[in-house]
Design a protein around this motif. Structure first.
Motif, PDB file in Angstrom:
ATOM      1  N   PHE A   5      43.548  24.466  60.461  1.00  0.00           N
ATOM      2  CA  PHE A   5      43.223  23.180  59.866  1.00  0.00           C
ATOM      3  C   PHE A   5      41.956  23.228  59.033  1.00  0.00           C
ATOM      4  N   SER A   6      41.385  24.422  58.903  1.00  0.00           N
ATOM      5  CA  SER A   6      40.127  24.529  58.161  1.00  0.00           C
ATOM      6  C   SER A   6      40.398  24.629  56.678  1.00  0.00           C
ATOM      7  N   ARG A   7      39.406  24.259  55.899  1.00  0.00           N
ATOM      8  CA  ARG A   7      39.493  24.356  54.446  1.00  0.00           C
ATOM      9  C   ARG A   7      38.426  25.314  53.944  1.00  0.00           C
ATOM     10  N   SER A   8      38.755  26.038  52.929  1.00  0.00           N
ATOM     11  CA  SER A   8      37.803  26.977  52.352  1.00  0.00           C
ATOM     12  C   SER A   8      36.690  26.219  51.636  1.00  0.00           C
ATOM     13  N   GLY A   9      35.488  26.802  51.695  1.00  0.00           N
ATOM     14  CA  GLY A   9      34.363  26.164  51.027  1.00  0.00           C
ATOM     15  C   GLY A   9      34.461  26.284  49.517  1.00  0.00           C
ATOM     16  N   ARG A  10      35.319  27.177  49.019  1.00  0.00           N
ATOM     17  CA  ARG A  10      35.464  27.348  47.582  1.00  0.00           C
ATOM     18  C   ARG A  10      36.576  26.454  47.055  1.00  0.00           C
ATOM     19  N   SER A  11      36.417  26.061  45.811  1.00  0.00           N
ATOM     20  CA  SER A  11      37.452  25.254  45.175  1.00  0.00           C
ATOM     21  C   SER A  11      38.613  26.150  44.759  1.00  0.00           C
ATOM     22  N   GLU A  12      39.759  25.522  44.468  1.00  0.00           N
ATOM     23  CA  GLU A  12      40.941  26.275  44.037  1.00  0.00           C
ATOM     24  C   GLU A  12      40.661  27.030  42.748  1.00  0.00           C
ATOM     25  N   GLU A  13      39.918  26.419  41.837  1.00  0.00           N
ATOM     26  CA  GLU A  13      39.603  27.071  40.563  1.00  0.00           C
ATOM     27  C   GLU A  13      38.740  28.319  40.772  1.00  0.00           C
ATOM     28  N   GLU A  14      37.790  28.246  41.687  1.00  0.00           N
ATOM     29  CA  GLU A  14      36.926  29.405  41.957  1.00  0.00           C
ATOM     30  C   GLU A  14      37.724  30.549  42.569  1.00  0.00           C
ATOM     31  N   ILE A  15      38.642  30.201  43.475  1.00  0.00           N
ATOM     32  CA  ILE A  15      39.472  31.236  44.093  1.00  0.00           C
ATOM     33  C   ILE A  15      40.328  31.937  43.049  1.00  0.00           C
ATOM     34  N   ILE A  16      40.967  31.151  42.175  1.00  0.00           N
ATOM     35  CA  ILE A  16      41.818  31.731  41.135  1.00  0.00           C
ATOM     36  C   ILE A  16      41.005  32.601  40.193  1.00  0.00           C
ATOM     37  N   GLU A  17      39.827  32.142  39.795  1.00  0.00           N
ATOM     38  CA  GLU A  17      38.980  32.912  38.876  1.00  0.00           C
ATOM     39  C   GLU A  17      38.551  34.239  39.499  1.00  0.00           C
ATOM     40  N   GLN A  18      38.170  34.222  40.772  1.00  0.00           N
ATOM     41  CA  GLN A  18      37.780  35.460  41.445  1.00  0.00           C
ATOM     42  C   GLN A  18      38.968  36.409  41.578  1.00  0.00           C
ATOM     43  N   ASN A  19      40.149  35.855  41.869  1.00  0.00           N
ATOM     44  CA  ASN A  19      41.346  36.694  41.949  1.00  0.00           C
ATOM     45  C   ASN A  19      41.636  37.372  40.616  1.00  0.00           C
ATOM     46  N   ILE A  20      41.550  36.607  39.541  1.00  0.00           N
ATOM     47  CA  ILE A  20      41.817  37.143  38.204  1.00  0.00           C
ATOM     48  C   ILE A  20      40.829  38.252  37.865  1.00  0.00           C
ATOM     49  N   GLU A  21      39.547  38.030  38.132  1.00  0.00           N
ATOM     50  CA  GLU A  21      38.531  39.041  37.834  1.00  0.00           C
ATOM     51  C   GLU A  21      38.766  40.311  38.640  1.00  0.00           C
ATOM     52  N   ALA A  22      39.137  40.162  39.920  1.00  0.00           N
ATOM     53  CA  ALA A  22      39.381  41.338  40.759  1.00  0.00           C
ATOM     54  C   ALA A  22      40.565  42.144  40.230  1.00  0.00           C
ATOM     55  N   ILE A  23      41.634  41.459  39.833  1.00  0.00           N
ATOM     56  CA  ILE A  23      42.829  42.147  39.323  1.00  0.00           C
ATOM     57  C   ILE A  23      42.525  42.835  37.998  1.00  0.00           C
ATOM     58  N   ILE A  24      41.798  42.165  37.097  1.00  0.00           N
ATOM     59  CA  ILE A  24      41.477  42.750  35.791  1.00  0.00           C
ATOM     60  C   ILE A  24      40.594  43.976  35.949  1.00  0.00           C
ATOM     61  N   GLN A  25      39.560  43.881  36.761  1.00  0.00           N
ATOM     62  CA  GLN A  25      38.666  45.028  36.974  1.00  0.00           C
ATOM     63  C   GLN A  25      39.432  46.222  37.527  1.00  0.00           C
ATOM     64  N   SER A  26      40.303  45.950  38.500  1.00  0.00           N
ATOM     65  CA  SER A  26      41.064  47.042  39.113  1.00  0.00           C
ATOM     66  C   SER A  26      42.031  47.668  38.106  1.00  0.00           C
ATOM     67  N   CYS A  27      42.742  46.831  37.345  1.00  0.00           N
ATOM     68  CA  CYS A  27      43.704  47.353  36.373  1.00  0.00           C
ATOM     69  C   CYS A  27      43.011  48.158  35.272  1.00  0.00           C
ATOM     70  N   ASN A  28      41.880  47.685  34.784  1.00  0.00           N
ATOM     71  CA  ASN A  28      41.144  48.419  33.759  1.00  0.00           C
ATOM     72  C   ASN A  28      40.666  49.775  34.279  1.00  0.00           C
ATOM     73  N   TYR A  29      40.180  49.771  35.512  1.00  0.00           N
ATOM     74  CA  TYR A  29      39.713  51.032  36.114  1.00  0.00           C
ATOM     75  C   TYR A  29      40.867  52.020  36.228  1.00  0.00           C
ATOM     76  N   MET A  30      42.012  51.548  36.717  1.00  0.00           N
ATOM     77  CA  MET A  30      43.151  52.450  36.906  1.00  0.00           C
ATOM     78  C   MET A  30      43.762  52.872  35.578  1.00  0.00           C
ATOM     79  N   ALA A  31      43.764  51.971  34.578  1.00  0.00           N
ATOM     80  CA  ALA A  31      44.327  52.311  33.269  1.00  0.00           C
ATOM     81  C   ALA A  31      43.535  53.427  32.602  1.00  0.00           C
ATOM     82  N   LYS A  32      42.201  53.369  32.700  1.00  0.00           N
ATOM     83  CA  LYS A  32      41.362  54.401  32.085  1.00  0.00           C
ATOM     84  C   LYS A  32      41.582  55.766  32.730  1.00  0.00           C
TER      85      LYS A  32
END
Length: 273
Positions: A98-125
């Motif tokens: 029943f708990s809610r995260s202290g982060r907003s939905e937008e912050e969670i999505i933005e952090q997810n996107i940054e994590a995926i982009i950083q990882s993909c760029n690292y692996m692509a290189k």
């Protein structure tokens, strides 16, 4: 009697009671969404519907069968829903259900996107092959069950480490749900479309396959070329740079949908052609 029923305090009590029941049901549905349990839940609804119809039309044989199913249904539910019930009780014990995260939905999505982009760029290189499937509206829990559970927070370090060659989990797909890496080394259905280029390998066919049966967004990093591709709804977008990948992720993972960018549409058209 009627005056007591319409007493403001009594109405407030009834409203709170109904709201709590609906909230608990909502949390339970969210807990089992994307798993096989949701299909079993649909089956229970069908049994109840048949039972009501048998009563309405006085179908005694069907009514007897459905009565037996309902009488023994509680025990059957405990057996069939055992993993989900155990997980719910564990989360209830930790106070997470029943708990809610202290982060907003937008912050969670933005952090997810940054994590995926950083990882993909690292692996692509470094030309590290990767297959990443991100759950959206359609649950892909069945495909997550074909792999190894991870249940770890999504970070670019963990995501990259999973696909590092010669590690136990590098072969197969990673499935992401919200900010969690649910499972790794998962099997995705291969597309049988004859229009896929012969130069594309198993990862791209798997990415196309999952996009044809669900609305998941799937990212592929080519081991041979280092190119980044993305599939969605049976469409393949190839040779994405960092900004194009960011744009696609934002459009499809953000809460409010946006119109596709011209660059991606152009590439998609060239791929289909």
């Amino acid at each position: 009697m009627l005056d007591g029923a319409f007493d403001p305090l009594n109405l407030l009590r009834i409203g709170v009671d109904i709201a709590l029941v609906w909230y608990v049901l909502y949390k339970l549905i969210m807990l089992i969404r994307g798993t096989k349990a949701i299909q079993l839940l649909k089956g229970i609804v069908v049994v109840l519907a048949v039972w009501l119809l048998s009563i309405a039309f006085n179908l005694q044989t069907i009514q007897w069968i459905t009565n037996q199913a309902i009488v023994w249904g509680f025990l059957v539910i405990i057996i069939l829903f055992q993993p989900e019930l155990r997980r719910a009780l564990e989360q209830l014990g930790r106070g997470n259900i029943f708990s809610r995260s202290g982060r907003s939905e937008e912050e969670i999505i933005e952090q997810n996107i940054e994590a995926i982009i950083q990882s993909c760029n690292y692996m692509a290189k470094r030309r590290i092959g990767a297959l990443i499937s991100i759950e959206r509206e359609t649950g892909i829990g069945d495909y997550a069950e074909t792999g190894i559970p991870v249940n770890g927070n999504l970070t670019h370090q963990l995501l990259t480490n999973i696909f590092t060659p010669n590690t136990p989990l590098h072969d197969g797909a990673v499935i992401i749900k919200r900010e969690e890496i649910v499972a790794a080394a998962c099997y995705l259905p291969l597309s049988e479309s004859p229009f896929i280029s012969k130069e594309l390998g198993t990862r791209h066919r798997a990415a196309m396959g999952i996009s044809e049966v669900t609305d998941a967004l799937t990212i592929v990093v080519s081991e041979e070329t280092g190119n980044i591709s993305c599939t969605k709804n049976g469409e393949l977008h190839r040779e994405l740079d960092q900004e194009s990948l960011r744009r696609i992720l934002t459009e499809n993972l953000a809460m409010t949908p946006k119109t596709p960018d011209k660059k991606s549409r152009k590439r998609r058209g060239s791929d289909n052609g």
